[in-house]
Design a protein around this motif. Structure first.
Motif, PDB file in Angstrom:
ATOM      1  N   GLY A 136       0.962  -1.366   6.287  1.00 34.70           N
ATOM      2  CA  GLY A 136       1.586  -2.678   6.127  1.00 34.70           C
ATOM      3  C   GLY A 136       0.929  -3.479   5.005  1.00 34.70           C
ATOM      4  O   GLY A 136       1.607  -4.051   4.151  1.00 34.70           O
ATOM      5  N   GLY A 137      -0.375  -3.512   5.017  1.00 32.63           N
ATOM      6  CA  GLY A 137      -1.090  -4.303   4.027  1.00 32.63           C
ATOM      7  C   GLY A 137      -0.921  -3.749   2.625  1.00 32.63           C
ATOM      8  O   GLY A 137      -0.771  -4.489   1.651  1.00 32.63           O
ATOM      9  N   GLU A 138      -0.930  -2.424   2.533  1.00 29.08           N
ATOM     10  CA  GLU A 138      -0.739  -1.803   1.221  1.00 29.08           C
ATOM     11  C   GLU A 138       0.632  -2.143   0.660  1.00 29.08           C
ATOM     12  O   GLU A 138       0.797  -2.378  -0.539  1.00 29.08           O
ATOM     13  CB  GLU A 138      -0.910  -0.282   1.328  1.00 29.08           C
ATOM     14  N   GLU A 189       0.500 -12.243   4.554  1.00 31.67           N
ATOM     15  CA  GLU A 189       0.692 -11.748   5.905  1.00 31.67           C
ATOM     16  C   GLU A 189       0.272 -10.286   5.997  1.00 31.67           C
ATOM     17  O   GLU A 189       0.629  -9.466   5.164  1.00 31.67           O
ATOM     18  CB  GLU A 189       2.171 -11.875   6.276  1.00 31.67           C
ATOM     19  N   GLY A 190      -0.509  -9.998   6.995  1.00 35.98           N
ATOM     20  CA  GLY A 190      -0.881  -8.608   7.208  1.00 35.98           C
ATOM     21  C   GLY A 190      -2.009  -8.118   6.332  1.00 35.98           C
ATOM     22  O   GLY A 190      -2.334  -6.937   6.367  1.00 35.98           O
ATOM     23  N   LEU A 191      -2.588  -9.006   5.559  1.00 38.26           N
ATOM     24  CA  LEU A 191      -3.720  -8.554   4.737  1.00 38.26           C
ATOM     25  C   LEU A 191      -5.030  -8.867   5.452  1.00 38.26           C
ATOM     26  O   LEU A 191      -5.135  -9.844   6.193  1.00 38.26           O
ATOM     27  CB  LEU A 191      -3.696  -9.250   3.377  1.00 38.26           C
ATOM     28  N   SER A 192      -6.005  -8.050   5.200  1.00 38.83           N
ATOM     29  CA  SER A 192      -7.301  -8.266   5.832  1.00 38.83           C
ATOM     30  C   SER A 192      -7.935  -9.528   5.255  1.00 38.83           C
ATOM     31  O   SER A 192      -7.597  -9.948   4.153  1.00 38.83           O
ATOM     32  CB  SER A 192      -8.197  -7.067   5.582  1.00 38.83           C
ATOM     33  N   PRO A 193      -8.824 -10.137   5.998  1.00 40.20           N
ATOM     34  CA  PRO A 193      -9.417 -11.400   5.539  1.00 40.20           C
ATOM     35  C   PRO A 193     -10.008 -11.289   4.145  1.00 40.20           C
ATOM     36  O   PRO A 193      -9.794 -12.149   3.301  1.00 40.20           O
ATOM     37  CB  PRO A 193     -10.505 -11.670   6.576  1.00 40.20           C
ATOM     38  N   ARG A 198      -7.307 -11.210   1.650  1.00 40.69           N
ATOM     39  CA  ARG A 198      -6.668 -12.524   1.555  1.00 40.69           C
ATOM     40  C   ARG A 198      -7.444 -13.417   0.606  1.00 40.69           C
ATOM     41  O   ARG A 198      -6.877 -14.087  -0.248  1.00 40.69           O
ATOM     42  CB  ARG A 198      -6.599 -13.179   2.936  1.00 40.69           C
TER      43      ARG A 198
END
Ligand SMILES: Nc1ncnc2c1ncn2[C@@H]1O[C@H](COP(=O)(O)OP(=O)(O)OP(=O)(O)O)[C@@H](O)[C@H]1O
Ligand SMILES: Nc1ncnc2c1ncn2[C@@H]1O[C@H](COP(=O)(O)OP(=O)(O)OP(=O)(O)O)[C@@H](O)[C@H]1O
Ligand SMILES: [Mg+2]
Ligand SMILES: [Mg+2]
Lengths: 364, 252, 236, 319, 307
Positions: free
Chosen positions: C139-141, C165-169, C172
């Motif tokens: 998702g993040g990729e 949305e859906g990215l790691s801190p 982000r």
């Protein structure tokens, strides 16, 4: 006013045949002034779309709703078989103008059926006889894998006495024959006999010629390189032999008039399908004349149809007891006609006064 | 000691040369929220798919409720009490919110070879479905087609469905994604209120949620569990900070 | 410096027969960053879709550098220089990462033009996955790819709909840094996001939507100085 | 209001169909029974196909095969001298069941275009089997010397028509109940998102298979009636063109609506016949008409009467 | 049976496969890549053949006929797309099936009205009338030309789709048109180009097969079915799949047609063998498709990812 219900396959890939039938029939009608035996005629034209269920429905309509006096036409055997029962049961006069399947000549013959074309096997039988006469002893047989194809091969074998180099049934509507042609070539036959109506015949002979075999190996056929496909083949089919009961070059007055008027009206050489239907019109005209136009009298009409001599474009013509014709079989070669157009040239008569092979089974 | 619901024994999944999950061991107990965090592409969703059976594992075993379910089908696992929400919405767009939930409610009642009686006529089914919708705050939208709901509302339907099949274990893949701050708060409260009833495996990048909810946190990096500990420990772990948290101010 | 790039004047729009926007107005000036805020379902995405030409604009007008562009086909709108990172990522599943980036790329004039290399620099994870298909990404990729894809069109205005949305801190934070840098280079930005704190740091202006209408607009300072705001429009 | 309109139109059509035998009797025109009988039979088959195509999202291009199975059961049994109508019907149902289960099981492993093609493949296989069955007429078909025996009613066109109409009404009612049932909910859900259905713990395959078999049975019944209407069976009844025509009827009428298939079957056949009366080149008109209907109506003839929301439901919520 | 015979027939199978591919190429493009189910593809192929036949008979030049037919079909493709088919691109597959079914009805009847019911004439050019010798097998030169053109089309399409930006955009547009246009690409034009290219390929195929097949109304539908089989067996959405699918179908069908009857004759009594053999051979392609799809629902060479 008499009503004729004319049904043929008038749409789809096979529509050319039905259209020829219709044109031929209407031409015959027109020549007697739109009347048959002096009776004003209304023709109800219907397309069966080559769908048996639709054909049954249409024939039911002819009989039940339109209450026609004569049903005519019918291009294909499977449609014919579908409507045979309701037609036979109703007793309505039926004049078949092309399809002539074996069961209707044999055990399921009916007193109200008149096939003015031919029985499916007859032409093949003529070609079988020709192959025997020619002394071929190793013929390769090919046909599509359906009933008509098997009948065409069966009819050939009935009058062919030599050996068989191979018997191949191909897929219906097969586009490519290169593998079969290679196989055929390997069998090295005296002659090839094929039954490939319509587009299949065109596919086959184009590829046969490109393989360099046309002219090398005699090509015998029925219903393959006929008036319906020759315009698309032209010189591609030169030299092919085909069997029929009628040819455009027949030298009799009825035929001359037919050819002349047909060409004048439609601008093309008529096919066998047009000729048969034209004959149908002549037949009805003559029979009705004989009974003084009393078309309402069904039994008299049937009797007249059976007996009348109507001067067929093919010359001698007589109905057998099963309602199928006794007539002469010929073979033709594809060759240019007097005007240089590619057509059929009569080679020889093979089976004179030829009845069909199933009449013995007809209980009438 | 709490009863153990789910145990992963050395699960492995390769995609070509990449080892997406690399001998993962993990447990989730009854009434526990176990959070799974880790960088993007670490293998969290893949792991959930392995647990639900959507992705077959290359090696390792999954135990659920004491049984080895490694070879069970998706539906069978779901039936046994495992329920998930999808990271990317996966609803029936042509159904209303209620019908979407009904699908899960009726699934929990055994087979559905009932050909005759209308579902909506079965008051107990409908009431139950409405109950779940009410719990996620969507009761007012029960009759709307989910394709017409805003994204955030669709997320809530996902959760309602996950609850509706009476699971023992909820597998939640980023339930907060797409929710605004307000809805996030609401979701956190919701999950908190559910913790007595279910075991939960929570995949989430929203650290507020993770630290507010988790009993334990596992950190997955490159398919391996780097650490599994209490929130307090994880928060202050230097490696986790470096690989995942960065310098995000967690006390916002 | 405050010359308006995109002006939205009283637009009304919706889906089929159901109206969602009831006269939304705001503007994004050259080099400015504007945030669109509001609870779920208040019309943020709908506003963006209408600007992009995905939804017909029923009433009102949208101007790009003074020229009306409402109801132009979306490719013409995009060609003006708008890069979109849509809600829900929408990467092309049957294209590889590399293809996703270059398929719709547009060359830019400046030296700081976005290239595949520069995107890979920003998101090293994508470089590792360059041969993978869009639907094989996490998702993040996918989110990174969607951002990279928009940047590759070298836009003048970047629209980000829930882009973090859906990215790691940690990622982000990188995105926020990158956005700040982009803004510093003169790129205009229209953004919706739930990380209020970062939005306040990055954006010059904020627009709050409620039920398809603008209920508040102001600067970050004005936002901070109005403690009731959050409670009124953004909380449950 | 739209609902009232739909009820009104549907009832009018049904009343019309029910009035046909009365008219035939009064006007002494048996042909209308044959004519509308054929429409009813196609409508029945289309209802069957709609169950999988419209509600289950399984686009089968092979349902003519089941029409053929039903029809050939009548043909073969009666040519063997087994005439009982109930026997014909039950053998048709059982045979179809036995064949539809393995065929459906294999075909349902695929989706989308592959499903269309694999169902076509099975239908073609059966088509060729019947073409090569020489003892039953091969490609030229088989005339029924005797129709299904129902005592004094045997072969009575009024009886055939009426029983066909009754069968249609019963099927219609059953299907209407079915799609709203728990089974129906699962079936409709699989059309849009089988993954989700599996994830809630319902294995979608058995439901899809059950729907497939059920729809095959409906088509077999339609085939049983067609054989009795025509007194003739032939492989042409199971050609892929018939399957395609059925599909067109369902789409034209409105996928996934209860009454759509009836509207579609009647619409297509009536329009075709109407055009044939007007011009010999009727496909020149019918073709563009179909195209325009797709472009303009979106949800088919029946869908036209549906409210916005139901339309959105049919299209899966897309615009 | 000799090894040589099998080899010879395998060659025949390969060339039949290439013939199929030539016919399938345009369909793959439009259906496989663009995800537009165009039943009228067979009609486009038919028009190509008719155009070529007409041009050839008036100009006497075969090459001119083929080139002009393809060009005309490209133009016709543009016109058709602009004239309404474009509205179908974003519709469901089933809508497309229904709408293009209408187009098929219309096209077949139009051909009948314009060119008549009977098949029309077209012959191979003089230069290709002979035969070439290939691995000791005598080969009609015209077939050889078809093989060459089939291979060139395959290569060209592969490069276009897999290696160019247009190809990427086409694939992207197949899954998410809206997004492609929001990234600044005129998807309408792109689709129009692809559709017209597909039409041109159909026209090319029609023109090329004119000299070996019958040019008649409705000639497109049997071909359409066969090419759909090819595409599905190969794996929807890839040029490679269609190419290998065509070869597989060509070879299996040819060998089956020839050898199944031979084997049966060896193992069954002759009457039985003549009855069963051809029937089985007719079913072969469908049997093969059913088996392949049962085990590999996505075809033999599935595209790696699909939307
Ligand atoms: N079908 C596949 N083929 C190849 N690689 C895949 C496939 N599915 C997933 N991957 C890869 O596996 C890795 C893990 O993916 P996964 O979706 O599990 O990540 P994640 O931890 O959920 O990440 P995120 O937080 O971004 O959702 C990713 O790098 C992804 O590219
Ligand atoms: N495809 C659609 N069809 C019909 N209505 C829709 C559709 N998409 C959204 N809506 C409606 O439009 C309204 C606004 O939705 P929108 O997606 O613009 O909200 P949003 O502010 O972006 O919310 P979120 O934060 O959840 O993304 C919602 O009430 C929703 O129900
Ligand atoms: Mg994930
Ligand atoms: Mg939104």
């Amino acid at each position: 006013q008499m009503k004729v219900g004319f049904m043929a396959t008038l749409s789809g890939p096979a529509a050319a045949l039905g259209q020829d039938m219709y044109d031929g029939f209407m031409l015959g009608l027109e020549q007697s002034g739109g009347k048959l035996g002096g009776v004003e005629v209304e023709v109800i034209r219907e397309d069966d779309q080559l769908k048996p269920d639709l054909a049954v429905q249409t024939v039911n309509r002819f009989i039940e709703r339109d209450q026609v006096d004569v049903v005519a036409g019918i291009t294909f055997s499977n449609v014919m078989m579908a409507v045979a029962n309701p037609l036979a049961e109703s007793g309505t006069v039926f004049v078949g103008m092309n399809a002539g399947p074996a069961p209707l000549a044999g055990e399921r013959c009916a007193p109200n059926f008149f096939f003015v074309g031919y029985q499916n096997d007859q032409q093949a039988e003529g070609v079988g006889k020709y192959a025997t006469d020619k002394g071929y002893n190793n013929v390769y047989l090919m046909a599509p894998n359906y009933q008509a194809g098997k009948d065409a091969v069966g009819g050939f074998k009935r009058y062919y006495k030599g050996g068989i180099a191979g018997e191949v049934y191909t897929r219906v509507n097969q586009p490519d024959y290169s593998a079969e042609i290679a196989q055929l070539q390997a069998a090295n036959p005296d002659a090839v006999y094929v039954f490939y109506p319509g587009g299949m015949g065109i596919n086959f002979i184009k590829q046969f010629r490109q393989a360099g075999l046309l002219g090398k190996i005699p090509l015998l056929s029925v219903s393959s390189f006929d008036g319906s496909t020759l315009p698309a083949l032209k010189e591609t089919a030169l030299g092919a032999i085909s069997g029929s009961f009628w040819g455009a070059d027949f030298d009799n007055p009825a035929n001359k008039k037919f050819i002349e008027t047909f060409e004048a009206k439609y601008g093309r050489i008529p096919s066998q399908y047009a000729a048969q239907a034209y004959d149908g019109a002549l037949l009805l005209d003559a029979a009705l004349k004989k009974i003084g136009g009393k078309y309402q009298d069904k039994d008299a009409l049937k009797k007249a149809l059976r007996e009348v001599d109507f001067g067929s474009v093919r010359g001698a013509f007589k109905f057998n007891k099963n309602g199928f014709p006794i007539h002469d079989m010929y073979v033709f070669e594809v060759a240019p006609d007097s005007k240089g157009r590619i057509s059929h040239k009569t080679l020889q008569k093979t089976l004179p006064n030829h009845p069909d092979s199933y009449v013995g089974k007809c209980p009438l | 000691m709490m009863t153990e619901l789910l145990r992963l024994d050395s699960l492995v999944k390769h995609y070509g040369a990449i080892c997406v999950t690399d001998h993962v061991n993990l447990t989730v107990s009854q009434a526990e929220i176990h959070a799974l965090i880790g960088p993007n592409g670490a293998g969290k969703t893949t792991l959930i798919n392995q647990i639900t059976g959507e992705v077959p594992s290359d090696a390792g075993a999954v135990y659920f409720d004491g049984q080895d379910i490694t070879r069970w089908s998706v539906a069978k696992r779901a039936h046994a009490g495992m329920s998930r929400s999808f990271q990317i919405n996966s609803l029936i767009p042509a159904f209303t919110a209620r019908e979407n939930v009904l699908l899960a409610v009726q699934a929990a009642r055994g087979h559905n070879f009932y050909f005759f009686a209308p579902v909506t006529g079965d008051q107990s089914l409908v009431n139950e479905a409405d109950g779940f919708l009410a719990r996620v705050g969507l009761d007012a939208h029960a009759d709307e087609l989910v394709s017409k709901l805003a994204y955030g509302q669709q997320r809530l339907v996902e959760v309602a469905i996950a609850m509706a099949s009476h699971p023992k274990l909820l597998l939640l893949d980023e339930p907060m994604a797409g929710l605004g701050p307000a809805e996030s708060e609401r979701m956190i409260a919701l999950l908190d209120s559910l913790r007595q009833d279910y075991g939960m495996l929570l995949v989430e990048h929203d650290m507020d949620a993770v630290f507010a909810l988790a009993n334990r946190i596992s950190v997955l990096v490159y398919g391996q569990v780097l650490l599994c500990d209490t929130p307090e420990k994880v928060r202050h772990s230097e490696i986790v900070r470096e690989a995942y948290l960065g310098d995000e101010d967690l006390d916002d | 410096m405050t010359e308006p790039l995109l002006e939205v004047n009283g637009i009304e729009s919706g889906y089929g027969v159901s109206q969602v926007l009831f006269g939304v107005s705001f503007q994004v000036s050259v080099g400015h960053c504007v945030s669109l805020q509001g609870r779920n379902g208040m019309g943020k995405t709908t506003s963006i879709s209408t600007i992009m030409g995905w939804l017909p604009c029923w009433r009102g007008e949208i101007r790009w550098q003074g020229r009306p562009i409402q109801n132009l086909p979306s490719h013409d709108i995009a060609q003006l220089g708008i890069g979109l990172v849509p809600e829900g990522r929408q990467v092309f599943p049957n294209l590889t990462v590399w293809e996703n980036l270059v398929a719709t790329a547009k060359p830019a004039q400046g030296s700081r033009a976005w290239t595949v290399e520069r995107v890979f620099e920003l998101f090293p994870k994508l470089a590792e996955r360059r041969k993978n298909f869009g639907d094989q990404l996490s998702g993040g990729e996918q989110q990174m790819l969607a951002i990279g894809r928009a940047l590759m069109t070298n836009p003048r205005l970047l629209i980000l709909d829930e882009a973090t949305e859906g990215l790691s801190p940690i990622l982000r934070q990188e995105i926020w840094h990158a956005l700040a840098a982009l803004k510093a280079e003169g790129l205009s930005i229209l953004i919706t996001d739930k990380n209020l704190k970062q939005l306040l740091g990055l954006c010059d202006h904020h627009i709050i939507l409620q039920k398809g209408q603008v209920v508040w607009t102001g600067t970050s300072d004005e936002f901070r100085s109005d403690p009731g705001l959050r409670q009124a429009y953004l909380a449950a | 209001m739209a609902r009232d309109l739909r009820t009104f139109v549907a009832t009018s059509i049904l009343i019309f169909l029910a009035a046909v035998p009365l008219y035939a009797w009064l006007a002494d025109d048996v042909y209308v029974l044959t004519y509308f009988g054929r429409i009813l039979a196609f409508a029945l088959a289309a209802i069957g196909l709609n169950l999988v195509l419209g509600f289950g999202g399984m686009a089968s291009l092979g349902h003519a095969m089941y029409i053929g199975l039903g029809a050939y059961t009548v043909g073969i049994l009666s040519s063997l001298g087994l005439l009982s109508g109930w026997l014909h019907l039950s053998v048709a149902l059982v045979t179809t069941f036995i064949i539809a289960i393995p065929v459906g099981w294999v075909a349902l492993r695929t989706r989308g275009m592959a499903f269309i093609m694999i169902t076509l493949a099975f239908a073609q296989l059966f088509f060729y089997v019947f073409v090569s069955l020489r003892q039953f007429g091969g490609d030229e078909g088989l005339s029924l010397t005797q129709l299904s025996d129902f005592g004094v009613l045997t072969g009575n066109k009024y009886a055939v028509y009426t029983s066909l109409l009754v069968a249609l009404l019963i099927t219609l009612w059953l299907v209407a109940r079915l799609v709203d049932s728990r089974f129906g909910l699962v079936l409709r859900a699989t059309r849009f998102n089988a993954r989700r259905v599996n994830a809630v713990g319902t294995s979608s395959q058995p439901y899809r298979l059950a729907a497939y078999v059920l729809s095959a049975e409906i088509c077999a019944v339609a085939g049983y009636f067609m054989a009795n209407l025509n007194g003739f069976v032939s492989p042409a009844m199971m050609s892929w063109l018939v399957s395609a025509e059925l599909m067109v009827m369902v789409l034209l009428g409105g996928m996934g609506t209860i009454f759509g298939p009836i509207a579609g079957a009647a619409g297509l056949l009536l329009i075709e016949d109407g055009l044939k009366l007007m011009t010999e080149h009727w496909p020149l008109v019918l073709g563009p008409l179909v195209l325009l209907m797709v472009l303009g109506l979106r949800q088919g003839l029946w869908g036209m009467l549906l409210p916005e929301r139901e339309k959105a439901r049919q299209s899966g919520g897309q615009h | 049976m000799t090894f040589n015979l099998v080899l010879g027939q395998a060659l025949n199978g390969l060339q039949f496969g290439l013939l199929l591919f030539l016919m399938a190429a345009g369909l793959t493009l439009v259906f496989g890549i663009m995800s537009f189910v165009n039943l009228a593809h067979g009609s486009l192929y038919m028009f190509g053949a008719y155009f070529a036949a007409t041009i050839a008979s008036h100009s006497g030049s075969f090459v001119l006929a083929v080139i002009l037919a393809a060009l005309l079909m490209f133009v016709l493709g543009v016109l058709l797309d602009a004239g309404g088919l474009q509205l179908l691109h974003r519709r469901s597959h089933l809508d497309q099936v229904l709408a293009t079914f209408g187009v098929v009805l219309f096209a077949n009847e139009l051909v009948r009205v314009v060119w008549g019911n009977a098949p029309v004439y077209m012959d191979a050019p003089e230069a290709l009338a002979g035969a070439v010798n290939l691995f000791g097998v005598n080969y009609p030169s015209y077939r050889f030309a078809i093989i060459v053109i089939g291979l060139l089309v395959a290569l060209g399409l592969y490069l276009l789709i897999e290696r160019t930006r247009i190809g990427m955009l086409i694939r992207a547009g197949a899954t998410n048109r809206r997004m492609v246009s929001a990234l600044g690409v005129n998807i309408g034009w792109l689709n129009r180009f692809v559709f017209a290219l597909g039409a041109a390929l159909a026209g090319l195929a029609g023109a090329m097969v004119g000299p070996i097949l019958s040019i008649e109304p409705g000639m497109g539908e049997p071909v359409l079915i066969l090419t759909l089989v090819v595409i599905v067996i190969g794996g929807i959405g890839s040029i490679r799949g269609a190419f290998f699918g065509a070869l597989v179908v060509g070879v299996v069908d040819t060998l089956g047609r020839i050898f199944i009857p031979i084997w049966l004759r060896e193992s069954l009594d002759p009457a039985m063998a003549t009855a069963v053999g051809p029937a089985l051979a007719s079913m072969l392609v469908y049997l093969m498709m059913a088996v392949i799809l049962a085990f590999k629902p996505d075809g033999l060479f599935p595209v790696k990812a699909r939307g």
